[in-house]
Design an enzyme around this catalytic site. Structure first.
Site, short mmCIF file in Angstrom:
data_model
loop_
_atom_site.label_atom_id
_atom_site.label_comp_id
_atom_site.label_asym_id
_atom_site.label_seq_id
_atom_site.Cartn_x
_atom_site.Cartn_y
_atom_site.Cartn_z
N TYR A 90 -2.33 -1.04 10.47
CA TYR A 90 -2.62 -1.60 9.38
C TYR A 90 -1.44 -1.25 8.27
CZ TYR A 90 -3.82 -1.29 4.58
OH TYR A 90 -3.86 -1.26 3.04
N LYS A 124 1.72 -3.56 6.41
CA LYS A 124 2.03 -3.62 5.09
C LYS A 124 3.91 -3.48 5.16
CE LYS A 124 -1.72 -4.41 2.96
NZ LYS A 124 -1.93 -5.68 2.37
N SER A 138 0.93 -1.12 0.08
CA SER A 138 0.11 0.00 -0.04
C SER A 138 1.11 1.14 -0.13
CB SER A 138 -0.91 0.11 1.15
OG SER A 138 -1.35 1.29 1.53
N1 UFG Z 1 -12.78 10.87 2.89
C1 UFG Z 1 -13.81 11.51 3.32
N2 UFG Z 1 -15.00 11.13 3.97
C2 UFG Z 1 -14.96 9.79 4.00
C3 UFG Z 1 -13.90 8.95 3.69
C4 UFG Z 1 -12.77 9.57 3.03
O1 UFG Z 1 -13.79 13.01 3.26
O2 UFG Z 1 -16.06 9.33 4.52
C5 UFG Z 1 -11.49 11.35 2.38
C6 UFG Z 1 -10.37 11.02 3.15
O3 UFG Z 1 -10.00 12.28 4.19
C7 UFG Z 1 -9.33 11.36 2.10
C8 UFG Z 1 -9.94 10.74 0.81
O4 UFG Z 1 -11.37 10.70 1.16
O5 UFG Z 1 -8.83 12.64 1.81
C9 UFG Z 1 -9.88 9.18 0.70
O6 UFG Z 1 -9.98 8.64 1.88
P1 UFG Z 1 -10.17 6.82 1.88
O7 UFG Z 1 -10.35 6.34 3.16
O8 UFG Z 1 -10.94 6.37 0.52
O9 UFG Z 1 -8.55 6.63 1.54
P2 UFG Z 1 -7.15 6.78 2.16
O10 UFG Z 1 -6.37 7.70 1.21
O11 UFG Z 1 -7.38 7.45 3.60
O12 UFG Z 1 -6.74 5.30 2.48
C10 UFG Z 1 -6.55 4.51 1.44
C11 UFG Z 1 -6.89 2.95 1.89
C12 UFG Z 1 -5.84 2.47 2.87
C13 UFG Z 1 -4.49 2.70 2.06
C14 UFG Z 1 -4.25 4.22 1.95
C15 UFG Z 1 -2.97 4.48 1.23
O13 UFG Z 1 -8.08 2.91 2.72
O14 UFG Z 1 -6.10 1.09 3.02
O15 UFG Z 1 -5.38 4.53 1.18
O16 UFG Z 1 -2.94 5.86 1.06
F1 UFG Z 1 -3.45 2.39 3.24
#
Ligand code: UFG
Length: 337
Positions: A150, A154, A124
């Site tokens: 998590y 990784k 990841s």
């Molecule tokens: N976000 C929101 N509201 C939500 C969910 C997410 O505003 O309900 C925003 C987050 O703050 C972020 C973006 O949307 O800016 C993406 O969030 P995600 O949770 O979809 O993804 P992340 O980038 O936080 O995390 C993902 C995977 C992880 C991985 C990571 C690596 O979930 O498994 O990318 O960067 F580790």
């Protein structure tokens, strides 16, 4: 090749199984169904008109897995299996370390016992933490600023695989650092089916659009990004699946590490607008405070994978939203099990 897919009934595993079968490979799926469904594998069988042997076992359990794989032939492995919810990993660290690390240790031992020496691992972009330079390439330091168990699993699994390869030089391993997988197969028959309330942006948006949830909470709008919301590199799951096949087909003794991303950054509000356009449904949202551990911007430099794997993404965020909507609207309750 005849490929064992650990966690092959999950979101990325099913899409990769489909692409492997379409390219003439054979697949065997091993899964414990803790966050996946046998129905997903049945649908891949229907879409490809190929039978997929399905083995139910807990990969972290060495004896159960060894017995379950007895007599099952395969010459390579794609290791998807693992727990993947960031917030849950903070609340249940020992469970995350045990499941995610033990399963990799068991797998490596069983592969060596059986002389199976080709491994692709689901890593990841989270291993980069909050990188100084974005787009981030594979030379950037990993493990600095990882904020949750998590992410540490990784990072640790990458190191375990490197050490295993040093001790077993015939092993060929590819570590694939995924950015943000989204979308679904364009048929709408398979897609992401999160347990409970989605943690990730895209499945949450899809559930708002289909009317299962009232509104999206946007986690912060004062990041140093063009519209103030978090920027990520959303990669269509079919592009990601093709990246696994490209990696597997080029595997050689040694360890290689690649970013799988598009190189394009999109904000939370970009994703909302793209989904509204694809679905024709409104996606109401409310800005709330930032989520702990989130970074402002994480975008891939995919140049190394583009060059060495002769692979690149070909699908846009708009296409991912269209495909995700096809899945969500036809399967509002996912696989329904
Ligand atoms: N976000 C929101 N509201 C939500 C969910 C997410 O505003 O309900 C925003 C987050 O703050 C972020 C973006 O949307 O800016 C993406 O969030 P995600 O949770 O979809 O993804 P992340 O980038 O936080 O995390 C993902 C995977 C992880 C991985 C990571 C690596 O979930 O498994 O990318 O960067 F580790």
């Amino acid at each position: 090749m005849r490929v064992l897919l650990t966690g092959g009934a999950g979101y990325i595993g099913t899409h990769t199984a489909l692409v492997l079968l379409e390219r003439g490979h054979e697949v065997v799926v091993l899964d414990d169904f803790s966050n996946s469904s046998a129905e997903a594998v049945r649908r891949v069988e229907q879409l490809t008109d190929h039978a997929i042997p399905l083995i139910e076992a807990d990969l972290a359990d060495r004896y159960e897995t060894r017995a379950a794989l007895e007599g099952v032939e395969f010459d390579s492995v794609i290791h998807f299996a693992g727990l993947k919810a960031v917030g849950e990993s903070v609340a249940q660290p020992t469970r995350y370390y045990r499941v995610n690390i033990d399963s990799t240790l068991v797998l490596l031992d069983l592969m060596q016992e059986r002389g199976v020496d080709k491994l692709v691992f689901s890593s990841s972009a989270t291993v980069y933490g909050d990188p100084d330079i974005v787009p981030v390439n594979e030379q950037a330091p990993a493990g600095i600023g990882v904020t949750n168990p998590y992410g540490w699993t990784k990072f640790m699994n990458e190191q375990i695989i490197r050490d295993a390869q040093t001790a077993w030089p015939e092993l060929g391993a590819v570590l694939l650092r995924y950015f943000n997988p989204v979308g679904a197969h364009p048929s709408g028959k398979i897609g992401e089916d999160p347990l409970g309330i989605p943690n990730n942006l895209m499945p949450f948006i899809a559930q708002v659009a289909v009317g299962k949830r009232e509104k999206l909470a946007v986690f912060g709008d004062s990041y140093p990004t063009p519209d103030g919301t978090g920027v990520r590199d959303y990669i269509h799951v079919m592009d990601l699946a093709e990246g696994h096949v490209a990696a597997l087909e080029r595997i050689a003794a040694g360890v290689k590490t690649y970013n799988l991303g598009s190189g394009v950054g999109s904000s939370v509000l970009d994703a909302v607008r793209a989904f509204e356009a694809a679905s024709g449904r409104p996606v109401p949202y409310e800005v709330v405070p930032p989520r702990a551990g989130d970074v402002a911007e994480l975008v891939a430099d995919p140049a190394l994978a583009n060059r060495e794997l002769e692979w690149q993404t070909t699908r846009s965020l708009a296409e991912a939203c269209t495909d995700s909507w096809a899945w969500q609207s036809a399967n509002p309750d996912g696989y329904g099990e």
